[in-house]
Motif scaffolding. Structure first.
Motif, PDB file in Angstrom:
ATOM      1  N   PRO A 192       0.814  -1.235   0.000  1.00  0.00           N
ATOM      2  CA  PRO A 192       0.000   0.000   0.000  1.00  0.00           C
ATOM      3  C   PRO A 192       0.838   1.272   0.000  1.00  0.00           C
ATOM      4  N   CYS A 225      -0.337   4.394  -2.266  1.00  0.00           N
ATOM      5  CA  CYS A 225      -1.103   5.364  -1.465  1.00  0.00           C
ATOM      6  C   CYS A 225      -0.273   6.599  -1.126  1.00  0.00           C
ATOM      7  N   SER A 285      -4.939  -1.121  -2.948  1.00  0.00           N
ATOM      8  CA  SER A 285      -4.264   0.148  -2.652  1.00  0.00           C
ATOM      9  C   SER A 285      -4.719   1.271  -3.579  1.00  0.00           C
ATOM     10  N   TRP A 292      -2.835   4.560   3.452  1.00  0.00           N
ATOM     11  CA  TRP A 292      -2.257   3.214   3.389  1.00  0.00           C
ATOM     12  C   TRP A 292      -2.708   2.349   4.555  1.00  0.00           C
ATOM     13  N   ALA A 346      -5.801   0.766   3.410  1.00  0.00           N
ATOM     14  CA  ALA A 346      -5.483  -0.282   2.431  1.00  0.00           C
ATOM     15  C   ALA A 346      -4.931  -1.523   3.139  1.00  0.00           C
ATOM     16  N   THR A 347      -4.075  -1.311   4.132  1.00  0.00           N
ATOM     17  CA  THR A 347      -3.507  -2.438   4.884  1.00  0.00           C
ATOM     18  C   THR A 347      -4.608  -3.263   5.535  1.00  0.00           C
TER      19      THR A 347
END
Lengths: 288, 304
Positions: free
Chosen positions: A101, A105, A192, A198, A201-202
């Motif tokens: 990510p 990101c 992502s 991020w 996204a993680t």
């Protein structure tokens, strides 16, 4: 009259060769790799990369250590592919969830994407650079450990028998790592691409990997839906395909899924996820 | 040869027309790209960089089509974005070096030039500091350094004085002027601040509502249109009114702001009339001179 001469006039014109798109792509990949691994950054940025690498390599080092100290070790192919079931899987999930990510990101969030797209890179080449970076990072944990075991066993004299078998094992290891790296790169980049944050996204990547495993197994085993549903298992699918590459049926209850369907599933996911990434970036308004 | 040559460019996003039949040439020097928010500056910059193709018309940047020859055009362009959120934990020198490498410089050359560029913008001592710890003014200068480090032919600066106090703003404008006149890098300065464009730009492209309102040398634009006389008088309001009526009686258009009278007229006889009016009214002249348009006058005139 003084003999003094001015040698350094500060800013000068540059008339040398320029490296063009190839140089830009190389610079993007090197910079992204360094940033992802926390090189040249504060210690806290190095925690996840170091932890991930440790998780993937430590068991291989222990296995080899035992083989060296106490002898033995098996020439069985399972020594290489079974490695993907445990420590590499965890390392890969960590790598995909925490590092991939940051590749996309962060550039959008900091506006660096606009700087990149004002260089010889364009959207496809930028994405290509990021995908290559992700694959290299994943190969670090997917390819390194089994290769280490292969080399260690070979040096101990308990590796594959003969040059032909050694090459075959080597190719299987490389192919397995590439399949896993490419597959999870595509999934990681796709998720992502949906957010500038991020951390979001993680969390989404971890959630998607775990949920896909649980949901598909429940649907197949409890709801008695067709085994093809397992092709939606984002961890089980590539890991089982790795077992098939090593001529093993696999322990992931995929006995009803023929190998060609697994390949089809992987290719389908690649098309879907990479297509989504491209669609997202093609229309993405670049922040100035 | 023009640095940028646009001919009848239009850009549509679905039903929305961002630019319509725009034509202009950008010559060497500092050129201001002026326009209010939503005027089409962003679209124009995006097309110059090659981020998107025009719907119709032709665009040449440094003699090439930026859409089809994007990589080779962008290699010789520098760009400083408007936003301030550069990677916070990255030292300035690493960032500038990375951008220089992206634009085709070998690693050693990029490293040397990134330091040179940061010294040039007066950040030599600060070059190893993470950008997140820098002030807005310092970050603006880092952005200028990364735009020039690879020795481009043309740099595009997007609101480079945004967020700066008056002192830093003047320093930044002086730096930009130096980049053009001292180093020879051509500049396109996108801004909505008329006075800063007027201060350092040689030429200007004024856009509004997706069309080019005016384009050319700043001096030429200011010389076009109405001429006349500006006079500042030592007079009370009654005397000012008398003088205004005097001019109007002679068929001229005159207006006053406080003790400053502007008379529109195209020939030298306006000066004689101004002198005669002051003699007749028995008032002192503090200043009498030809009227020159400011960029604001030009801008407002073009906007109608």
């Amino acid at each position: 009259m003084s003999d003094a001469q001015i040698f350094d006039q500060g800013y000068r014109t540059y008339s040398g060769e320029r490296t063009g798109l190839k140089g830009a792509l190389r610079s993007l990949i090197v910079h992204s790799l360094r940033a992802s691994l926390g090189l040249g950054r504060k210690a806290r940025h190095k925690i996840v990369p170091v932890l991930t690498v440790a998780i993937s390599y430590l068991p291989a080092i222990i296995i080899l250590g035992i083989a060296v100290l106490f002898g033995g070790g098996a020439a069985d192919d399972a020594n290489y592919y079974s490695y993907y079931d445990n420590s590499i899987s965890i390392a890969v999930i960590l790598m995909v969830a925490f590092i991939v990510p940051q590749l996309l990101c962060t550039d959008r969030r900091t506006g660096l994407l606009g700087v990149y797209l004002a260089s010889p890179l364009n959207r496809p080449t930028y994405l290509l650079g990021k995908a290559i970076t992700s694959i290299i990072l994943l190969l670090l944990v997917t390819l390194g450990p089994p290769l280490l075991i292969l080399l260690g066993y070979s040096l101990q004299g308990v590796g594959p028998h003969g040059f032909g078998q050694w090459i075959e094992t080597f190719i299987k290891i490389v192919a397995s790592s590439l399949v896993l790296g490419l597959f999870l790169t595509a999934v990681g980049l796709a998720i992502s691409a949906t957010t500038d944050r991020w951390a979001t996204a993680t969390a989404t990547i971890i959630g998607a990997l775990i949920a896909s495993t649980i949901v598909t197994e429940v649907l197949v085993t409890e709801a008695k839906l067709p085994p093809a549903i397992r092709l939606a298992n984002l961890i089980g699918l590539p890991i089982t395909l790795i077992h098939r590459i090593h001529n093993d049926v696999g322990e992931w209850s995929y006995t009803d899924n023929p190998t060609w369907s697994l390949w089809l599933g992987v290719v389908g996911w690649l098309c879907l996820t990479l297509g989504f990434v491209w669609a997202r970036y093609r229309t993405l308004l670049v922040r100035r | 040869m023009s640095l940028v040559s646009a001919r009848n460019i239009s850009k549509n996003y679905g039903q929305f027309s961002a630019l319509s039949d725009v034509s202009f040439d950008i010559e060497p020097g500092v050129t201001g790209l002026l326009g209010a928010n939503g005027a089409g500056k962003t679209t124009m910059l995006g097309m110059i960089i090659g981020l998107h193709a025009p719907t119709s018309g032709s665009l040449q940047v440094l003699g090439q089509n930026p859409w089809t020859a994007g990589a080779s055009v962008r290699e010789r362009l520098g760009y400083a974005p408007e936003h301030h959120t550069l990677p916070p934990d990255m030292p300035a020198v690493d960032f500038v070096r990375h951008v220089a490498e992206l634009h085709g410089l070998p690693r050693d050359e990029a490293a040397a030039r990134s330091s040179d560029a940061l010294w040039l913008v007066d950040l030599g001592e600060e070059r190893f500091r993470p950008m997140g710890t820098m002030s807005t003014g310092q970050r603006q200068r880092v952005k200028l350094a990364q735009a020039i480090a690879h020795d481009p032919n043309l740099i595009l600066l997007d609101e480079p004085t945004d967020g700066l106090d008056p002192v830093q703003r003047d320093l930044m404008l002086d730096l930009i002027k130096h980049v053009s006149t001292g180093i020879g890098i051509n500049v396109i300065l996108s801004s909505h601040l008329l006075d800063e464009v007027e201060k350092i730009c040689d030429s200007v492209v004024i856009v509004g509502n997706g069309v080019t309102l005016a384009t050319g040398k700043l001096d030429d634009l200011r010389d076009t249109g109405t001429t006349g006389v500006v006079m500042e008088l030592e007079a009370n309001q009654d005397q000012i009114d008398w003088v205004l009526n005097y001019f109007r009686h002679h068929g001229l258009t005159a207006s006053a702001i406080a003790r400053r009278i502007t008379v529109e007229g195209a020939d030298e006889s306006v000066f004689d009339l101004a002198r005669d009016a002051c003699v007749a009214a028995d008032i002192g002249i503090i200043r009498l001179g030809p009227r020159s348009l400011t960029l604001e006058d030009v801008f407002l005139e073009q906007l109608g």
